[in-house]
Design an enzyme around this catalytic site. Structure first.
Site, PDB file in Angstrom:
ATOM      1  N   LYS A  35       0.848  -1.205   0.000  1.00 29.58           N
ATOM      2  CA  LYS A  35       0.000   0.000   0.000  1.00 29.58           C
ATOM      3  C   LYS A  35       0.883   1.255   0.000  1.00 29.58           C
ATOM      4  O   LYS A  35       2.084   1.185   0.235  1.00 29.58           O
ATOM      5  CB  LYS A  35      -0.921  -0.011   1.218  1.00 29.58           C
ATOM      6  CG  LYS A  35      -0.178   0.034   2.556  1.00 29.58           C
ATOM      7  CD  LYS A  35      -1.123  -0.125   3.749  1.00 29.58           C
ATOM      8  CE  LYS A  35      -0.340  -0.183   5.047  1.00 29.58           C
ATOM      9  NZ  LYS A  35      -1.212  -0.412   6.202  1.00 29.58           N
ATOM     10  N   ARG A 132     -10.824   0.306  15.393  1.00 29.43           N
ATOM     11  CA  ARG A 132     -10.994   1.146  14.202  1.00 29.43           C
ATOM     12  C   ARG A 132     -11.963   0.432  13.265  1.00 29.43           C
ATOM     13  O   ARG A 132     -13.092   0.840  13.095  1.00 29.43           O
ATOM     14  CB  ARG A 132      -9.655   1.368  13.482  1.00 29.43           C
ATOM     15  CG  ARG A 132      -8.607   2.091  14.313  1.00 29.43           C
ATOM     16  CD  ARG A 132      -7.345   2.330  13.495  1.00 29.43           C
ATOM     17  NE  ARG A 132      -6.929   1.123  12.781  1.00 29.43           N
ATOM     18  CZ  ARG A 132      -5.819   1.021  12.055  1.00 29.43           C
ATOM     19  NH1 ARG A 132      -5.015   2.072  11.921  1.00 29.43           N
ATOM     20  NH2 ARG A 132      -5.498  -0.093  11.456  1.00 29.43           N
ATOM     21  N   TYR A 261      15.567  29.866   8.022  1.00 31.14           N
ATOM     22  CA  TYR A 261      14.301  30.430   8.500  1.00 31.14           C
ATOM     23  C   TYR A 261      14.214  30.402  10.026  1.00 31.14           C
ATOM     24  O   TYR A 261      14.550  29.397  10.657  1.00 31.14           O
ATOM     25  CB  TYR A 261      13.120  29.636   7.944  1.00 31.14           C
ATOM     26  CG  TYR A 261      12.909  29.844   6.459  1.00 31.14           C
ATOM     27  CD1 TYR A 261      12.520  31.083   5.964  1.00 31.14           C
ATOM     28  CD2 TYR A 261      13.089  28.798   5.568  1.00 31.14           C
ATOM     29  CE1 TYR A 261      12.317  31.274   4.599  1.00 31.14           C
ATOM     30  CE2 TYR A 261      12.882  28.975   4.214  1.00 31.14           C
ATOM     31  CZ  TYR A 261      12.502  30.210   3.731  1.00 31.14           C
ATOM     32  OH  TYR A 261      12.305  30.389   2.387  1.00 31.14           O
ATOM     33  N   MET A 309      12.166  24.073   2.258  1.00 26.08           N
ATOM     34  CA  MET A 309      11.477  23.294   1.232  1.00 26.08           C
ATOM     35  C   MET A 309      12.463  22.503   0.363  1.00 26.08           C
ATOM     36  O   MET A 309      12.225  21.332   0.055  1.00 26.08           O
ATOM     37  CB  MET A 309      10.626  24.223   0.344  1.00 26.08           C
ATOM     38  CG  MET A 309       9.791  23.454  -0.663  1.00 26.08           C
ATOM     39  SD  MET A 309       8.815  24.490  -1.759  1.00 26.08           S
ATOM     40  CE  MET A 309       7.505  25.036  -0.703  1.00 26.08           C
TER      41      MET A 309
HETATM   42  C1  LIG Z   1      -0.324  -1.515   6.812  1.00 27.53           C
HETATM   43  C2  LIG Z   1      -0.894  -2.762   7.335  1.00 27.53           C
HETATM   44  C3  LIG Z   1      -0.069  -3.861   7.626  1.00 27.53           C
HETATM   45  C4  LIG Z   1       1.434  -3.798   7.567  1.00 27.53           C
HETATM   46  O1  LIG Z   1       1.943  -3.307   8.787  1.00 27.53           O
HETATM   47  P1  LIG Z   1       3.511  -3.221   9.053  1.00 27.53           P
HETATM   48  O2  LIG Z   1       3.592  -2.679  10.429  1.00 27.53           O
HETATM   49  O3  LIG Z   1       4.053  -2.259   8.039  1.00 27.53           O
HETATM   50  O4  LIG Z   1       4.057  -4.571   8.892  1.00 27.53           O
HETATM   51  C5  LIG Z   1      -0.673  -5.041   8.008  1.00 27.53           C
HETATM   52  N1  LIG Z   1      -2.024  -5.133   8.116  1.00 27.53           N
HETATM   53  C6  LIG Z   1      -2.834  -4.087   7.875  1.00 27.53           C
HETATM   54  C7  LIG Z   1      -4.286  -4.251   8.027  1.00 27.53           C
HETATM   55  C8  LIG Z   1      -2.299  -2.872   7.488  1.00 27.53           C
HETATM   56  O5  LIG Z   1      -3.123  -1.851   7.250  1.00 27.53           O
END
Ligand SMILES: *Cc1c(COP(=O)(O)O)cnc(C)c1O
Length: 364
Positions: A35, A132, A261, A309
């Site tokens: 992802k 969640r 800055y 930046m």
């Molecule tokens: C992002 C995610 C993972 C991966 O987690 P890591 O800590 O990067 O290994 C696993 N399961 C779900 C549901 C996630 O959203």
């Protein structure tokens, strides 16, 4: 001349880390989590590199990324951690061979109403304490009955996500959530998927359940899921991303002169500083304070003043050889991203994911 900043992506390191995850898992039942553009490393590049391994499947949250992988000819199983977002997306799952995580009764209902070309496998997410996403204990039986009756589902895997698999010795760990998962799944005889990187490396009981799959993300990229307890190197992981640039200017400051800055850093005595072509618009954290580690010509030094930046400043007091063009490593093979993240009060995930589109990528 192009601006000297670049991100080197070491695909052999990615495959090494995947291999290590497989060894911990004892199988290839791994959803390689790609992802967020593979945590900033490039979705397609990483998916293709891992396709050469015995890849179980790919974990994503973005449906458009899943469709892009299919369009690129990747046929591995794909799991969508948040399922679908709107009614029109459900038919795409059957069409493109995508597996949804169903995390609410709303989604169970939506799937049961959707016109699917054929039945599909699904994951059902249980809320065991993260609070969640996920079904509650009292919703599960009804959801499973609905799915069975709908005839839209070929197989069900139960999933949950740990809130504190990465927490230190003072944390609560995973035991309460694991117990709740076992209570909720008792007698159902369904395959399970629990572990993220931290649990995979630290809690083998989450990977040894019969038919278990895991979902490693951060470890694939060679960062430590619990850096306060063990470094990535101690875990046998190899960093995949190296963010590097060069000095584009060098100057001398008199005692009392300020940098950048806000003038947040004042030279306590005469000193030499360098200006690096890397700023927050490249993904370097603006909140990294004076003292954040950085390598100049392979030597460790520190940042000075505010990150802007396009630039940041570094201390060259002990680096008389450093000059315009001297290479700088912001993080990578010789400076763990975890250390930079810690200095900046964040986690490696945030730094890696923030790599900006304007930074050229070099695959090695
Ligand atoms: C992002 C995610 C993972 C991966 O987690 P890591 O800590 O990067 O290994 C696993 N399961 C779900 C549901 C996630 O959203």
């Amino acid at each position: 001349m192009t601006r000297p900043i670049r991100a080197r992506i070491d695909l052999a390191a990615l495959r090494h880390n995947h291999q290590l995850a497989r060894r911990h898992m004892g199988s290839n039942r791994l959803w390689a989590v790609l992802k967020a553009n593979a945590y900033g490393h490039g979705l397609l590049r990483c998916a293709q590199a891992l396709a050469e391994c015995e890849l179980g499947g790919i974990g994503l949250v973005e449906i458009d990324s899943a469709l892009a992988l299919r369009a690129a000819g990747l046929h591995q199983p794909i799991l969508l951690f948040e399922g679908c977002y709107s009614a029109d997306e459900w038919p795409l799952l059957a069409e493109h061979d995508l597996i949804p995580v169903l995390h609410s009764m709303h989604q169970v209902d939506a799937l049961c109403r959707a016109p699917l070309a054929r039945p599909i496998p699904v994951y059902v997410k249980l809320n065991t304490g993260m609070n969640r996403l996920g079904l509650e204990a009292e919703e599960l039986a009804g959801a499973l009955a609905r799915l069975k009756k709908s005839k839209r589902v070929t197989g069900i895997t139960l999933m949950s996500h740990f809130a504190e698999a990465d927490s230190g010795p003072e944390g609560r760990g995973i035991s309460a959530q694991l117990q709740q998962f076992q209570r909720m799944s008792a007698g159902l005889d369904l395959p399970v998927c629990l572990a993220n990187s931290a649990a995979l490396l630290r809690y083998p009981e989450t990977t040894r359940l019969p038919g278990a799959w895991a979902r490693p993300g951060i470890m694939l990229y060679g960062a430590a899921p619990f850096p306060e307890l063990k470094t990535a190197a101690e875990l046998g992981l190899r960093p995949v991303m190296q963010l590097e640039s060069a000095l584009i200017s060098v100057r001398s400051l008199k005692s009392g002169e300020r940098i950048g800055y806000g003038g947040s850093f004042a030279a306590p005595q005469a000193m030499r500083i360098g200006v690096v072509a890397c700023g927050y618009a490249d993904g370097y954290p603006r909140h990294a304070p004076t003292g954040t580690p950085v390598l100049v010509a392979g030597q460790r030094t520190r940042t000075l003043g505010r990150v802007s930046m396009d630039k940041l400043c570094v201390d060259l007091t002990h680096l008389p050889e450093a000059a315009i063009g001297t290479p700088v490593e912001l993080w990578g093979a010789h400076l763990p991203v975890d250390e930079v993240a810690q200095a900046a009060g964040t986690i490696s995930y945030e730094l890696l994911c923030a790599l900006a589109a304007r930074v050229p990528v070099v695959e090695v």
